[in-house]
Design a protein around this motif. Structure first.
Motif, PDB file in Angstrom:
ATOM      1  N   ALA A 119       0.830  -1.207   0.000  1.00  0.00           N
ATOM      2  CA  ALA A 119       0.000   0.000   0.000  1.00  0.00           C
ATOM      3  C   ALA A 119       0.865   1.258   0.000  1.00  0.00           C
ATOM      4  O   ALA A 119       0.513   2.256  -0.631  1.00  0.00           O
ATOM      5  N   SER A 120       2.002   1.222   0.697  1.00  0.00           N
ATOM      6  CA  SER A 120       2.867   2.404   0.737  1.00  0.00           C
ATOM      7  C   SER A 120       3.544   2.644  -0.614  1.00  0.00           C
ATOM      8  O   SER A 120       3.854   3.785  -0.954  1.00  0.00           O
ATOM      9  N   GLU A 121       3.761   1.593  -1.374  1.00  0.00           N
ATOM     10  CA  GLU A 121       4.359   1.760  -2.704  1.00  0.00           C
ATOM     11  C   GLU A 121       3.351   2.354  -3.688  1.00  0.00           C
ATOM     12  O   GLU A 121       3.713   3.160  -4.536  1.00  0.00           O
ATOM     13  N   THR A 122       2.087   1.955  -3.569  1.00  0.00           N
ATOM     14  CA  THR A 122       1.078   2.435  -4.521  1.00  0.00           C
ATOM     15  C   THR A 122       0.519   3.792  -4.131  1.00  0.00           C
ATOM     16  O   THR A 122       0.085   4.542  -4.999  1.00  0.00           O
ATOM     17  N   GLN A 123       0.478   4.105  -2.830  1.00  0.00           N
ATOM     18  CA  GLN A 123      -0.059   5.374  -2.325  1.00  0.00           C
ATOM     19  C   GLN A 123      -1.502   5.614  -2.775  1.00  0.00           C
ATOM     20  O   GLN A 123      -1.914   6.752  -3.002  1.00  0.00           O
ATOM     21  N   ASP A 124      -2.264   4.530  -2.899  1.00  0.00           N
ATOM     22  CA  ASP A 124      -3.670   4.618  -3.307  1.00  0.00           C
ATOM     23  C   ASP A 124      -4.539   4.782  -2.063  1.00  0.00           C
ATOM     24  O   ASP A 124      -4.602   3.885  -1.219  1.00  0.00           O
ATOM     25  N   PRO A 125      -5.226   5.926  -1.903  1.00  0.00           N
ATOM     26  CA  PRO A 125      -6.049   6.147  -0.703  1.00  0.00           C
ATOM     27  C   PRO A 125      -7.120   5.082  -0.489  1.00  0.00           C
ATOM     28  O   PRO A 125      -7.387   4.679   0.639  1.00  0.00           O
ATOM     29  N   GLN A 126      -7.739   4.604  -1.577  1.00  0.00           N
ATOM     30  CA  GLN A 126      -8.765   3.567  -1.424  1.00  0.00           C
ATOM     31  C   GLN A 126      -8.176   2.264  -0.905  1.00  0.00           C
ATOM     32  O   GLN A 126      -8.801   1.566  -0.108  1.00  0.00           O
ATOM     33  N   LEU A 127      -6.976   1.935  -1.355  1.00  0.00           N
ATOM     34  CA  LEU A 127      -6.320   0.726  -0.866  1.00  0.00           C
ATOM     35  C   LEU A 127      -6.017   0.846   0.621  1.00  0.00           C
ATOM     36  O   LEU A 127      -6.220  -0.100   1.396  1.00  0.00           O
ATOM     37  N   TRP A 128      -5.570   2.033   1.052  1.00  0.00           N
ATOM     38  CA  TRP A 128      -5.308   2.254   2.470  1.00  0.00           C
ATOM     39  C   TRP A 128      -6.605   2.136   3.277  1.00  0.00           C
ATOM     40  O   TRP A 128      -6.618   1.551   4.355  1.00  0.00           O
ATOM     41  N   GLU A 129      -7.679   2.720   2.760  1.00  0.00           N
ATOM     42  CA  GLU A 129      -8.963   2.633   3.460  1.00  0.00           C
ATOM     43  C   GLU A 129      -9.396   1.183   3.614  1.00  0.00           C
ATOM     44  O   GLU A 129      -9.881   0.775   4.675  1.00  0.00           O
ATOM     45  N   THR A 130      -9.231   0.400   2.558  1.00  0.00           N
ATOM     46  CA  THR A 130      -9.598  -1.020   2.601  1.00  0.00           C
ATOM     47  C   THR A 130      -8.738  -1.755   3.623  1.00  0.00           C
ATOM     48  O   THR A 130      -9.256  -2.555   4.418  1.00  0.00           O
ATOM     49  N   LEU A 131      -7.450  -1.483   3.606  1.00  0.00           N
ATOM     50  CA  LEU A 131      -6.526  -2.144   4.543  1.00  0.00           C
ATOM     51  C   LEU A 131      -6.885  -1.809   5.989  1.00  0.00           C
ATOM     52  O   LEU A 131      -7.014  -2.711   6.831  1.00  0.00           O
ATOM     53  N   VAL A 132      -7.067  -0.533   6.281  1.00  0.00           N
ATOM     54  CA  VAL A 132      -7.388  -0.115   7.649  1.00  0.00           C
ATOM     55  C   VAL A 132      -8.742  -0.676   8.068  1.00  0.00           C
ATOM     56  O   VAL A 132      -8.903  -1.180   9.186  1.00  0.00           O
ATOM     57  N   GLY A 133      -9.722  -0.618   7.179  1.00  0.00           N
ATOM     58  CA  GLY A 133     -11.039  -1.168   7.485  1.00  0.00           C
ATOM     59  C   GLY A 133     -10.990  -2.661   7.777  1.00  0.00           C
ATOM     60  O   GLY A 133     -11.636  -3.149   8.721  1.00  0.00           O
ATOM     61  N   PHE A 134     -10.217  -3.392   6.982  1.00  0.00           N
ATOM     62  CA  PHE A 134     -10.083  -4.836   7.195  1.00  0.00           C
ATOM     63  C   PHE A 134      -9.455  -5.128   8.552  1.00  0.00           C
ATOM     64  O   PHE A 134      -9.914  -5.996   9.294  1.00  0.00           O
ATOM     65  N   VAL A 135      -8.419  -4.402   8.880  1.00  0.00           N
ATOM     66  CA  VAL A 135      -7.728  -4.625  10.158  1.00  0.00           C
ATOM     67  C   VAL A 135      -8.633  -4.265  11.333  1.00  0.00           C
ATOM     68  O   VAL A 135      -8.639  -4.957  12.348  1.00  0.00           O
ATOM     69  N   LEU A 136      -9.421  -3.205  11.205  1.00  0.00           N
ATOM     70  CA  LEU A 136     -10.332  -2.844  12.282  1.00  0.00           C
ATOM     71  C   LEU A 136     -11.398  -3.912  12.504  1.00  0.00           C
ATOM     72  O   LEU A 136     -11.870  -4.105  13.625  1.00  0.00           O
ATOM     73  N   GLN A 137     -11.764  -4.634  11.447  1.00  0.00           N
ATOM     74  CA  GLN A 137     -12.719  -5.743  11.585  1.00  0.00           C
ATOM     75  C   GLN A 137     -12.065  -6.995  12.146  1.00  0.00           C
ATOM     76  O   GLN A 137     -12.740  -7.853  12.698  1.00  0.00           O
ATOM     77  N   HIS A 138     -10.761  -7.114  11.988  1.00  0.00           N
ATOM     78  CA  HIS A 138     -10.003  -8.273  12.478  1.00  0.00           C
ATOM     79  C   HIS A 138      -8.978  -7.764  13.490  1.00  0.00           C
ATOM     80  O   HIS A 138      -7.811  -7.542  13.157  1.00  0.00           O
ATOM     81  N   SER A 139      -9.418  -7.583  14.717  1.00  0.00           N
ATOM     82  CA  SER A 139      -8.614  -6.890  15.734  1.00  0.00           C
ATOM     83  C   SER A 139      -7.284  -7.586  16.041  1.00  0.00           C
ATOM     84  O   SER A 139      -6.372  -6.951  16.548  1.00  0.00           O
ATOM     85  N   HIS A 140      -7.144  -8.869  15.712  1.00  0.00           N
ATOM     86  CA  HIS A 140      -5.863  -9.541  15.966  1.00  0.00           C
ATOM     87  C   HIS A 140      -4.753  -9.000  15.050  1.00  0.00           C
ATOM     88  O   HIS A 140      -3.571  -9.203  15.317  1.00  0.00           O
ATOM     89  N   LEU A 141      -5.128  -8.271  13.995  1.00  0.00           N
ATOM     90  CA  LEU A 141      -4.146  -7.679  13.078  1.00  0.00           C
ATOM     91  C   LEU A 141      -3.817  -6.227  13.434  1.00  0.00           C
ATOM     92  O   LEU A 141      -2.976  -5.602  12.795  1.00  0.00           O
ATOM     93  N   LEU A 142      -4.466  -5.709  14.464  1.00  0.00           N
ATOM     94  CA  LEU A 142      -4.311  -4.304  14.819  1.00  0.00           C
ATOM     95  C   LEU A 142      -2.896  -3.966  15.298  1.00  0.00           C
ATOM     96  O   LEU A 142      -2.305  -2.965  14.858  1.00  0.00           O
ATOM     97  N   VAL A 143      -2.343  -4.784  16.181  1.00  0.00           N
ATOM     98  CA  VAL A 143      -0.991  -4.511  16.700  1.00  0.00           C
ATOM     99  C   VAL A 143       0.045  -4.516  15.575  1.00  0.00           C
ATOM    100  O   VAL A 143       0.844  -3.581  15.464  1.00  0.00           O
ATOM    101  N   PRO A 144       0.046  -5.547  14.698  1.00  0.00           N
ATOM    102  CA  PRO A 144       1.024  -5.493  13.597  1.00  0.00           C
ATOM    103  C   PRO A 144       0.828  -4.277  12.683  1.00  0.00           C
ATOM    104  O   PRO A 144       1.817  -3.690  12.227  1.00  0.00           O
ATOM    105  N   LEU A 145      -0.433  -3.889  12.446  1.00  0.00           N
ATOM    106  CA  LEU A 145      -0.661  -2.709  11.598  1.00  0.00           C
ATOM    107  C   LEU A 145      -0.092  -1.460  12.244  1.00  0.00           C
ATOM    108  O   LEU A 145       0.621  -0.688  11.601  1.00  0.00           O
TER     109      LEU A 145
END
Length: 159
Positions: free
Chosen positions: A14-40
């Motif tokens: 996501a940092s290589e592409t700098q696509d805001p929608q991709l970041w939103e999807t990534l953050v949204g996914f992690v917020l739904q799966h709280s076990h991924l929150l610390v690594p994010l």
């Protein structure tokens, strides 16, 4: 991310592409799966630190979108998020933000101090070249016009 579960690779991509929608999807996914929150949070903090270290170097990397920061993710955390699991990561993010703010404040003070110093030096330099003296005859003490002046050594005399 759903198949592999590697948040680090997802953040890197996501940092290589700098696509805001991709970041939103990534953050949204992690917020739904709280076990991924610390690594994010850890990877975003590392990414932020890396970006701050690159400031002033020749690197012309684009700024990440606003949702690609640890502070943004912390703002989006649901109130029912279990604090003990993420406390260390949150503390690290807050420490980084505090350090960044302190460095910004220190740089601003240094810049202002340097500007005042340069201004004083410039004014002093200008004043050295523009001093005006009233000319008086060294013998009689009378005023000497600039058109009728004779200088002998350090003495100013009438013509």
């Amino acid at each position: 991310l759903e198949e592999v579960g590697d948040v680090g690779r997802a953040v890197e991509f996501a940092s290589e592409t700098q696509d805001p929608q991709l970041w939103e999807t990534l953050v949204g996914f992690v917020l739904q799966h709280s076990h991924l929150l610390v690594p994010l949070l850890d990877h975003l903090d590392a990414l932020e630190s890396k970006r701050l270290r690159a400031i002033g170097s020749e690197s012309q990397q684009p700024q990440p979108p606003p949702m690609a920061t640890p502070a943004h993710v912390l703002r989006l955390l649901p109130s029912e998020t279990p604090l003990p699991r993420i406390a260390t990561s949150v503390q690290r993010v807050l420490d980084s933000l505090r350090l960044s703010a302190d460095l910004h404040e220190a740089c601003s003070k240094i810049s202002a101090s340097e500007m005042v110093s340069q201004k004083k030096a410039c004014i002093a330099k200008c004043n050295r070249g523009t001093a005006t003296l009233a000319l008086h005859c060294s013998l009689c003490g009378g005023a000497v016009s600039s058109s009728g002046i004779v200088i002998v050594g350090r003495a100013v005399l009438h013509q």
